[in-house]
Structure formats: structure tokens, C-alpha cells
Scaffold this motif. Structure first.
Motif, PDB file in Angstrom:
ATOM      1  N   LEU A   1      31.359  83.364  28.927  1.00 48.46           N
ATOM      2  CA  LEU A   1      30.235  82.470  28.680  1.00 48.46           C
ATOM      3  C   LEU A   1      29.689  82.637  27.263  1.00 48.46           C
ATOM      4  O   LEU A   1      29.345  81.655  26.601  1.00 48.46           O
ATOM      5  CB  LEU A   1      29.132  82.770  29.691  1.00 48.46           C
ATOM      6  N   SER A   2      29.619  83.882  26.812  1.00 51.12           N
ATOM      7  CA  SER A   2      29.132  84.121  25.451  1.00 51.12           C
ATOM      8  C   SER A   2      30.030  83.460  24.433  1.00 51.12           C
ATOM      9  O   SER A   2      29.561  82.839  23.484  1.00 51.12           O
ATOM     10  CB  SER A   2      29.077  85.609  25.147  1.00 51.12           C
ATOM     11  N   PHE A   3      31.338  83.606  24.630  1.00 52.51           N
ATOM     12  CA  PHE A   3      32.260  82.971  23.696  1.00 52.51           C
ATOM     13  C   PHE A   3      32.112  81.458  23.740  1.00 52.51           C
ATOM     14  O   PHE A   3      32.153  80.782  22.714  1.00 52.51           O
ATOM     15  CB  PHE A   3      33.703  83.380  24.004  1.00 52.51           C
ATOM     16  N   ALA A   4      31.945  80.913  24.954  1.00 48.23           N
ATOM     17  CA  ALA A   4      31.793  79.464  25.078  1.00 48.23           C
ATOM     18  C   ALA A   4      30.521  79.009  24.369  1.00 48.23           C
ATOM     19  O   ALA A   4      30.515  78.012  23.646  1.00 48.23           O
ATOM     20  CB  ALA A   4      31.751  79.065  26.555  1.00 48.23           C
ATOM     21  N   LEU A   5      29.452  79.760  24.576  1.00 48.79           N
ATOM     22  CA  LEU A   5      28.179  79.416  23.949  1.00 48.79           C
ATOM     23  C   LEU A   5      28.283  79.486  22.434  1.00 48.79           C
ATOM     24  O   LEU A   5      27.841  78.585  21.719  1.00 48.79           O
ATOM     25  CB  LEU A   5      27.108  80.390  24.450  1.00 48.79           C
ATOM     26  N   ALA A   6      28.912  80.568  21.945  1.00 50.90           N
ATOM     27  CA  ALA A   6      29.084  80.698  20.499  1.00 50.90           C
ATOM     28  C   ALA A   6      29.928  79.539  19.978  1.00 50.90           C
ATOM     29  O   ALA A   6      29.677  79.002  18.900  1.00 50.90           O
ATOM     30  CB  ALA A   6      29.730  82.032  20.165  1.00 50.90           C
ATOM     31  N   GLY A   7      30.943  79.153  20.739  1.00 50.50           N
ATOM     32  CA  GLY A   7      31.780  78.030  20.345  1.00 50.50           C
ATOM     33  C   GLY A   7      30.975  76.742  20.264  1.00 50.50           C
ATOM     34  O   GLY A   7      31.093  75.971  19.313  1.00 50.50           O
ATOM     35  N   ALA A   8      30.128  76.539  21.282  1.00 51.53           N
ATOM     36  CA  ALA A   8      29.317  75.323  21.286  1.00 51.53           C
ATOM     37  C   ALA A   8      28.372  75.290  20.095  1.00 51.53           C
ATOM     38  O   ALA A   8      28.226  74.268  19.427  1.00 51.53           O
ATOM     39  CB  ALA A   8      28.529  75.241  22.594  1.00 51.53           C
ATOM     40  N   MET A   9      27.740  76.426  19.824  1.00 52.67           N
ATOM     41  CA  MET A   9      26.786  76.470  18.711  1.00 52.67           C
ATOM     42  C   MET A   9      27.487  76.256  17.387  1.00 52.67           C
ATOM     43  O   MET A   9      27.017  75.526  16.517  1.00 52.67           O
ATOM     44  CB  MET A   9      26.061  77.813  18.706  1.00 52.67           C
ATOM     45  N   GLY A  10      28.633  76.924  17.221  1.00 51.64           N
ATOM     46  CA  GLY A  10      29.388  76.739  15.987  1.00 51.64           C
ATOM     47  C   GLY A  10      29.824  75.297  15.814  1.00 51.64           C
ATOM     48  O   GLY A  10      29.708  74.720  14.733  1.00 51.64           O
ATOM     49  N   ALA A  11      30.309  74.710  16.911  1.00 51.38           N
ATOM     50  CA  ALA A  11      30.778  73.331  16.822  1.00 51.38           C
ATOM     51  C   ALA A  11      29.635  72.386  16.483  1.00 51.38           C
ATOM     52  O   ALA A  11      29.781  71.475  15.663  1.00 51.38           O
ATOM     53  CB  ALA A  11      31.431  72.909  18.139  1.00 51.38           C
ATOM     54  N   LEU A  12      28.490  72.645  17.097  1.00 49.50           N
ATOM     55  CA  LEU A  12      27.325  71.799  16.795  1.00 49.50           C
ATOM     56  C   LEU A  12      26.976  71.891  15.317  1.00 49.50           C
ATOM     57  O   LEU A  12      26.760  70.883  14.643  1.00 49.50           O
ATOM     58  CB  LEU A  12      26.131  72.230  17.651  1.00 49.50           C
ATOM     59  N   ALA A  13      26.975  73.143  14.812  1.00 47.90           N
ATOM     60  CA  ALA A  13      26.700  73.342  13.392  1.00 47.90           C
ATOM     61  C   ALA A  13      27.707  72.575  12.551  1.00 47.90           C
ATOM     62  O   ALA A  13      27.349  71.913  11.574  1.00 47.90           O
ATOM     63  CB  ALA A  13      26.745  74.830  13.057  1.00 47.90           C
ATOM     64  N   GLY A  14      28.952  72.626  12.945  1.00 48.35           N
ATOM     65  CA  GLY A  14      29.994  71.937  12.199  1.00 48.35           C
ATOM     66  C   GLY A  14      29.816  70.437  12.187  1.00 48.35           C
ATOM     67  O   GLY A  14      29.916  69.794  11.148  1.00 48.35           O
ATOM     68  N   THR A  15      29.520  69.866  13.359  1.00 49.05           N
ATOM     69  CA  THR A  15      29.347  68.414  13.409  1.00 49.05           C
ATOM     70  C   THR A  15      28.119  67.983  12.626  1.00 49.05           C
ATOM     71  O   THR A  15      28.098  66.922  12.021  1.00 49.05           O
ATOM     72  CB  THR A  15      29.199  67.903  14.853  1.00 49.05           C
ATOM     73  N   LEU A  16      27.079  68.835  12.609  1.00 48.61           N
ATOM     74  CA  LEU A  16      25.866  68.480  11.889  1.00 48.61           C
ATOM     75  C   LEU A  16      26.092  68.467  10.379  1.00 48.61           C
ATOM     76  O   LEU A  16      25.588  67.600   9.673  1.00 48.61           O
ATOM     77  CB  LEU A  16      24.743  69.475  12.214  1.00 48.61           C
ATOM     78  N   ILE A  17      26.841  69.463   9.893  1.00 47.00           N
ATOM     79  CA  ILE A  17      26.941  69.601   8.436  1.00 47.00           C
ATOM     80  C   ILE A  17      28.086  68.784   7.851  1.00 47.00           C
ATOM     81  O   ILE A  17      28.109  68.517   6.651  1.00 47.00           O
ATOM     82  CB  ILE A  17      27.064  71.096   8.050  1.00 47.00           C
ATOM     83  N   ALA A  18      29.041  68.386   8.693  1.00 44.03           N
ATOM     84  CA  ALA A  18      30.222  67.706   8.152  1.00 44.03           C
ATOM     85  C   ALA A  18      29.908  66.436   7.362  1.00 44.03           C
ATOM     86  O   ALA A  18      30.529  66.190   6.334  1.00 44.03           O
ATOM     87  CB  ALA A  18      31.214  67.414   9.277  1.00 44.03           C
ATOM     88  N   PRO A  19      28.963  65.587   7.819  1.00 45.29           N
ATOM     89  CA  PRO A  19      28.669  64.409   7.000  1.00 45.29           C
ATOM     90  C   PRO A  19      28.156  64.754   5.603  1.00 45.29           C
ATOM     91  O   PRO A  19      28.306  63.972   4.675  1.00 45.29           O
ATOM     92  CB  PRO A  19      27.598  63.674   7.804  1.00 45.29           C
ATOM     93  N   LEU A  20      27.552  65.942   5.467  1.00 42.63           N
ATOM     94  CA  LEU A  20      27.007  66.323   4.165  1.00 42.63           C
ATOM     95  C   LEU A  20      28.005  67.079   3.307  1.00 42.63           C
ATOM     96  O   LEU A  20      28.114  66.866   2.117  1.00 42.63           O
ATOM     97  CB  LEU A  20      25.765  67.212   4.363  1.00 42.63           C
ATOM     98  N   ALA A  21      28.734  68.012   3.960  1.00 42.35           N
ATOM     99  CA  ALA A  21      29.568  68.921   3.170  1.00 42.35           C
ATOM    100  C   ALA A  21      31.050  68.699   3.374  1.00 42.35           C
ATOM    101  O   ALA A  21      31.842  69.464   2.863  1.00 42.35           O
ATOM    102  CB  ALA A  21      29.209  70.363   3.526  1.00 42.35           C
ATOM    103  N   SER A  22      31.417  67.704   4.118  1.00 36.84           N
ATOM    104  CA  SER A  22      32.809  67.360   4.424  1.00 36.84           C
ATOM    105  C   SER A  22      33.451  68.341   5.389  1.00 36.84           C
ATOM    106  O   SER A  22      32.999  69.467   5.542  1.00 36.84           O
ATOM    107  CB  SER A  22      33.667  67.240   3.163  1.00 36.84           C
ATOM    108  N   ALA A  23      34.487  67.863   6.051  1.00 34.88           N
ATOM    109  CA  ALA A  23      35.204  68.682   7.015  1.00 34.88           C
ATOM    110  C   ALA A  23      36.622  68.885   6.522  1.00 34.88           C
ATOM    111  O   ALA A  23      37.299  67.931   6.147  1.00 34.88           O
ATOM    112  CB  ALA A  23      35.225  67.995   8.378  1.00 34.88           C
ATOM    113  N   ASN A  24      37.053  70.106   6.508  1.00 33.70           N
ATOM    114  CA  ASN A  24      38.376  70.427   5.999  1.00 33.70           C
ATOM    115  C   ASN A  24      38.870  71.695   6.663  1.00 33.70           C
ATOM    116  O   ASN A  24      38.074  72.580   6.981  1.00 33.70           O
ATOM    117  CB  ASN A  24      38.285  70.612   4.480  1.00 33.70           C
TER     118      ASN A  24
END
Lengths: 293, 323
Positions: free
Chosen positions: A194-217
Motif C-alpha cells: 500500500l505504501s508503494f502504491a500510495l507513493a506511486g500515486a503521489m509521484g504520478a500526480l506530481a508528474g501530471t501536474l508539472i508536465a504541462p509546465l516543465a515537459s515530460a521526457n
């Protein structure tokens, strides 16, 4: 443009990126508290958040309202899978071997994203097209506001989860004393997943939030990971409050370094901060655990 | 004769055989492409021997070896190009500068435990890469990079062509192996194995773990700096991209495919990794994923290294505890 508005603009952009670092750092902290492991793949989870949501938009023309939840679920599942099928199976190895496995997983995920999505820098669309009018002479990016609001909401939700719910209690208990938690009916393996899943969700959320600004690569995970770890250490590894504070602080420092020193050196300065903190103040601002041998 | 003494003799014998093999290959092979591949393998092996000492024997996972590779390369190149030092002297200075920087950064950092040290080494490697990229006036940065107009030479002998560079690299590889073997079969080597096995116990018998760790870290950095210098002299033209995180990962993979318990594995690992692109078409796209998969698989099933695991299967001996 007067210097006050420069300072405020730098501060705002620093807070925006700081929110992202805060989420990554919190992910590190949750996994560390539950399993004692530092998950080197945390940065790649952020990268995957950005890249997968960008690819979903480009290939299937899906809008952020669909891509974001989908990405978060997928990455959370991947993260939980890395725990269940790789780390748990190797539980009997020495600690350093487990750390090396997370490093290998990080590289593998990066490589997988490389051949799945290519080398391009993708810019997914921002969450909304609404433009803020300039306030006090400063232009606020809408996506930036989304980032800050989303992280604020996440912080509230997670605080409630860990402080007030049975699930949160179980996770905290399992982190502090797995045996005792087991005797109370909590499965450490489940908590770990569950911790890994939660960390994954949080990281992914962070990624989707910042990608429009800083690009995804595919390669951006490396820096997110190290900086997220810097933030976690700055705040004190093991302390959720420290993770958020450390993240925001790191974002501000980086933003001002980019503004006043040089944008080419900002990454080096942020990383240098990690080394400085490890040398001078290894338990960070709010931390309890010792890091010395 | 004790088993330790016997295995030192065995290792020296192996060294002799390796030297003969390298000489043989050098005399037989004249195809420039094969020689180039071998040179890259040897350069990689020199770094890997160092990393085997640090990671395998002392138990320190260093993710920043590319920093020392780069420091060695730029030191050798700059001294030769800007100050017209003789190439051999520049190479020795490259070793010295890499070792000294490792000592400087290691002494404070190596007090940290496991994961923190790994992260710090990763950060250091990235900082070095960023520095190489940003200091364009000295290093040429990412574009256009550094152009070394002098070729490698010792005294009046010009050794810049591929065949001569093969001999040069072979000599340095043998020398590095000799240094590593002597280190292992000494009080120093035994202290390293002790501190990997249990740092508190080693401290308890009077081994100053911090100073041994920084020394082995500095020695490994010197070896990596040597291979960096050789890389600079061989390539003549290179840019900062060569010293990014991928190099650190590649060196780690070489050690893992090799052996964490024996420096001979480094040769095997270097050969394997250098030959990998020729085995797989379109490797560039998949290389990163393959490296990740290799690291995960080896750490899960053969944590002492692939070469080590295979050797053990062949001679059917059980895996010893971490001693």
C-alpha cells in the motif's frame, strides 16, 4: 519590472516546483517509514506520471480530466507491483542489495518508457484554459495554481488518512514495529504494498501536474528523484511535515538560484544542497533518525 | 602454505596468463574496429576494477564514478593541450587529481551510512556532469566539446594510432590488476572485507573504517581517472555527454555482471558490456531497459555478480557468507 515583483514571481514559481518536490519527498517518506527502504525509483514514478499522461493525450486525444486519474492508477499499480514481485521476493537479502534492486527498477522503468514513448519532450495540455489576469503586475500561470491547490488538497487528505483513519494507524504502526503490528492483525506485507502504491500515486500526480509546465521526457526522473530525496533529507527523512517543508524550501532555493545566480547552475546548486545537508545536518529539520554509520 | 598465500600465487599466475593473452591478441588482431572495441573494453575494465574494490570489497555503492572518469579525462586533456605537458605526465596527473578529489569528497561523506552515501555519490556524479557542461571555456561543455590536438606519446615514441593505444591500454590494465591484487592480498584488503561484513565489529578490533573507506574510494577514483585519461587520449575529441549518469550505471552493470568478490570478474563484465551492442540490433533503444533488468535480476538471484554466480555453478561451491 521592479525588483519586488521579480522576487514574488520567483517565489511563486519556487512554490510551484516546491509542491512537486514535496509530493515526491512525501512519497519517499511514506515508503521509508513503512519499510525502511529508500526507493530510488520514486523519481521515475513522477516521470511516468508526466510521460504516460502526455502520451495518452497525444495518442488517444484524451483530456486531462481522464488522463490524470488513469495515469495515477496505472503508476500506483506499477509501483505496488515493483514491491510485490521484486522487493518482497528479495526480502532476505542484505539492505544494500534491496537498495540496488530499487536502482535497477528505476533504470528499467526509465528504459521501458524510452522504448515505449521515445525521446521527445512532450507537453501535455494544462488542466484548464482559464487565464488569470495579472495580479500586482505578476503573471500567474494557471497550471501553477492547479499544482498548489492540488498539493494543498492532497496534504489535507493524507493528513486525515494518517491521523484519523484505521488504515493510517496500521501503516504507522507497521512502520514503527512490524511484529507488534502483526500481532494486532496488520499485515506488514500489505502495508508495504500500500505504501508503494500510495507513493506511486503521489509521484504520478506530481508528474501530471508539472508536465504541462516543465515537459515530460523519459530522462526527467533522475533529477526528480534526487531532488525529491534532497527535500526529504532537508526536512528530515521519516517526517511527513519535514517532507513538505523540505520540498517547498528546496523549490524556493532552486528558483532563487535560477533567478539570481544562473539557470544553468540551478540543478548543481540544488544537488549541492543535498551534500551540504548530509554533511552538516543529516537528520534534517524535523527528523529523528540518525544517518551515520 | 595457507590458502590465502596459495590464492595470491594463483592470482599472480592468472595475471601472467592475462598478460600473455593480451599480448597474443595484440599480435594477431590488426583490424582497427576490433582493436577499438578491445580498447573500450580495457578502459572500462580499469574503471571496473576500481569499482569492484569499492563496491564489492568495501560494500560502498558509488553511483558517481563518472565524475572521476570525467575529472581524469579533462585533467589529462587540459594539461596536454593548454600547458603542453608530456602526455604520460598528464595521465599521472589525471590519476592524482581524481584520487585527490575523491579523498576530499569522500572523507566527510563516507561517515554516512549505506543509502545516504549512495545518494550523495549520485548527487556528486550529477554535479560533476553539470559542472563539465557549464564550464564551457575550459571543457567545451556539451557542444562543441574538447578537441585534443596532441596524441598520446611517451618520450620520442608516438603512440596515437589504434594499435599502439591498444598496447598502452593493455599495459595499464595489467598494472591496475597488479595493484588491485596486491591490495586485496594485504592487511588493507582484509580490513576492507572485515568492514563490509560488519563495520561495528571492525571498529571493535581497531580498524578505522572511515579512513579505510576513503582510501579505497580514492584508489578506485584514481583508477577511474586513469581510464578517463586514456579515453581522452584515445578519442581525442569528446564532450561532456560522455560523463553523464549513464556512464556510472554502465560501470555498475559491468561490476555486477562481473563479480563482487574477485577483480577478474571486472574483465569479464567489461568484455560482456562492450560486446553487448554488437549482439543486439537497435540496442540503443533497449539498452537502458536491459541494464535495469540486468541489475534487478542479478541482485535478486546472484547478488555476488553474474560471473561469480556462473563460476559457482560450474565448480559447485556454495555461496559464502559476507566475509
Amino acid at each position: 519590472m521592479n525588483s519586488l515583483s521579480v522576487v514574488i514571481e520567483l517565489a511563486v514559481s519556487g512554490l510551484v516546483i516546491g509542491c512537486v518536490y514535496a509530493l515526491v519527498a512525501w512519497g519517499f517518506t511514506i515508503v521509508f517509514n513503512a519499510t525502511g527502504l529508500v526507493n530510488f525509483a520514486a523519481g521515475e514514478l513522477v516521470m511516468m506520471g508526466g510521460v504516460i499522461s502526455a502520451t495518452l493525450h497525444t495518442r488517444f486525444a484524451l483530456q486531462p480530466i481522464v488522463t490524470v486519474p488513469l495515469t495515477v492508477i496505472v503508476v500506483a499499480a506499477v509501483s505496488a507491483a515493483t514491491d510485490r514481485y521484486f522487493l518482497q521476493k528479495a526480502r532476505r537479502q542484505v539492505h544494500m542489495t534491496l537498495v540496488m534492486i530499487t536502482i535497477g527498477l528505476a533504470i528499467g522503468l526509465r528504459g521501458a518508457m524510452l522504448f515505449l514513448t521515445g525521446k521527445d519532450f512532450q507537453f501535455p495540455p494544462p488542466f484548464s484554459e482559464f487565464e488569470f489576469p495579472p495580479i500586482l503586475g505578476i503573471n500567474l500561470s494557471t497550471q501553477g495554481v492547479w499544482v498548489i491547490c492540488a498539493v494543498a488538497v492532497m496534504t489535507g487528505v493524507l493528513w486525515w488518512l494518517f491521523a484519523k483513519t484505521w488504515l493510517g494507524y496500521s501503516m504507522r504502526a507497521s512502520g514503527e514495529n512490524p511484529r507488534a503490528a502483526q500481532l494486532m492483525g496488520v499485515s506488514p506485507r500489505w502495508v508495504s504494498n500500500l505504501s508503494f502504491a500510495l507513493a506511486g500515486a503521489m509521484g504520478a500526480l506530481a508528474g501530471t501536474l508539472i508536465a504541462p509546465l516543465a515537459s515530460a521526457n523519459y530522462a526527467s526522473g533522475l533529477y526528480f528523484g534526487v531532488k525529491g530525496f534532497s527535500a526529504a533529507v532537508l526536512g528530515g527523512l521519516g517526517s511527513p511535515v519535514g517532507a513538505v517543508v523540505g520540498g517547498l524550501l528546496l523549490g524556493l532555493i532552486e528558483s532563487f538560484a535560477a533567478g539570481y545566480v544562473s539557470s544553468g547552475w540551478k540543478d548543481a546548486i540544488a544537488l549541492g544542497l543535498l551534500i551540504l545537508v548530509l554533511l552538516l545536518m543529516p537528520s534534517g529539520l524535523f527528523g529523528r533518525r540518525a544517518t551515520r554509520v | 602454505m595457507s590458502s590465502l598465500r596459495r590464492s595470491y600465487r594463483q592470482n599472480l599466475l592468472g595475471l601472467g596468463i592475462a598478460a600473455l593473452l593480451l599480448v597474443g591478441v595484440g599480435l594477431i588482431v590488426s583490424n582497427s574496429f576490433y582493436l577499438t572495441t578491445l580498447i573500450f573494453a580495457l578502459i572500462s575494465a580499469i574503471s571496473a576494477i576500481g569499482l569492484t574494490l569499492v563496491f564489492g570489497f568495501a560494500g560502498l555503492a558509488s553511483l558517481g564514478q563518472a565524475a572521476f572518469f570525467g575529472i581524469g579525462a579533462y585533467t589529462a586533456a587540459c594539461l596536454t593541450e593548454f600547458y603542453h605537458l608530456p602526455p604520460l605526465l598528464s595521465l599521472m596527473c589525471a590519476v592524482a587529481s581524481a584520487s585527490l578529489s575523491a579523498w576530499a569528497i569522500g572523507r566527510p561523506l563516507l561517515r554516512l551510512s549505506g543509502v545516504y552515501l549512495t545518494m550523495a555519490s549520485l548527487a556528486f556524479g550529477l554535479i560533476a556532469y553539470l559542472t563539465f557542461s557549464q564550464m564551457r571555456r575550459i571543457t567545451g561543455g556539451l557542444d562543441p566539446g574538447f578537441m585534443l590536438t596532441h596524441e598520446f606519446s611517451i618520450g620520442p615514441f608516438r603512440l596515437g594510432d589504434t594499435h599502439s593505444m591498444y598496447w598502452v591500454c593493455s599495459c595499464f590494465t595489467i598494472a591496475t590488476l597488479l595493484v588491485a591484487l596486491n591490495l586485496i592480498h594485504s592487511k588493507f584488503g582484509r580490513a576492507l572485507r572485515a568492514l563490509k561484513s560488519s563495520a561495528p565489529a571492525s571498529e571493535g578490533v581497531g580498524i578505522s573504517t572511515a579512513s579505510y573507506k576513503s582510501t579505497v574510494f580514492a584508489i578506485a577514483a584514481g583508477m577511474t581517472g586513469l581510464s578517463g585519461g586514456l579515453y581522452a587520449f584515445f578519442m581525442r575529441s569528446f564532450n561532456a555527454t560522455a560523463f553523464n549518469f549513464n556512464l556510472s550505471i554502465e560501470l555498475l552493470v559491468v561490476v555486477m555482471i562481473g563479480s563482487l568478490r574477485s577483480v577478474w570478474g571486472a574483465l569479464f563484465g567489461a568484455a560482456f558490456v562492450t560486446l553487448l551492442p554488437t549482439l543486439l540490433e537497435n540496442l540503443e533503444d533497449f539498452k537502458l531497459f536491459v541494464y535495469g533488468a540486468i541489475i534487478v535480476a542479478i541482485m535478486m538471484f546472484m547478488p555476488d555478480g553474474l560471473f561469480d554466480g556462473l563460476l559457482r555453478l560450474v565448480i559447485r561451491s556454495p555461496r559464502k557468507a559476507d566475509v
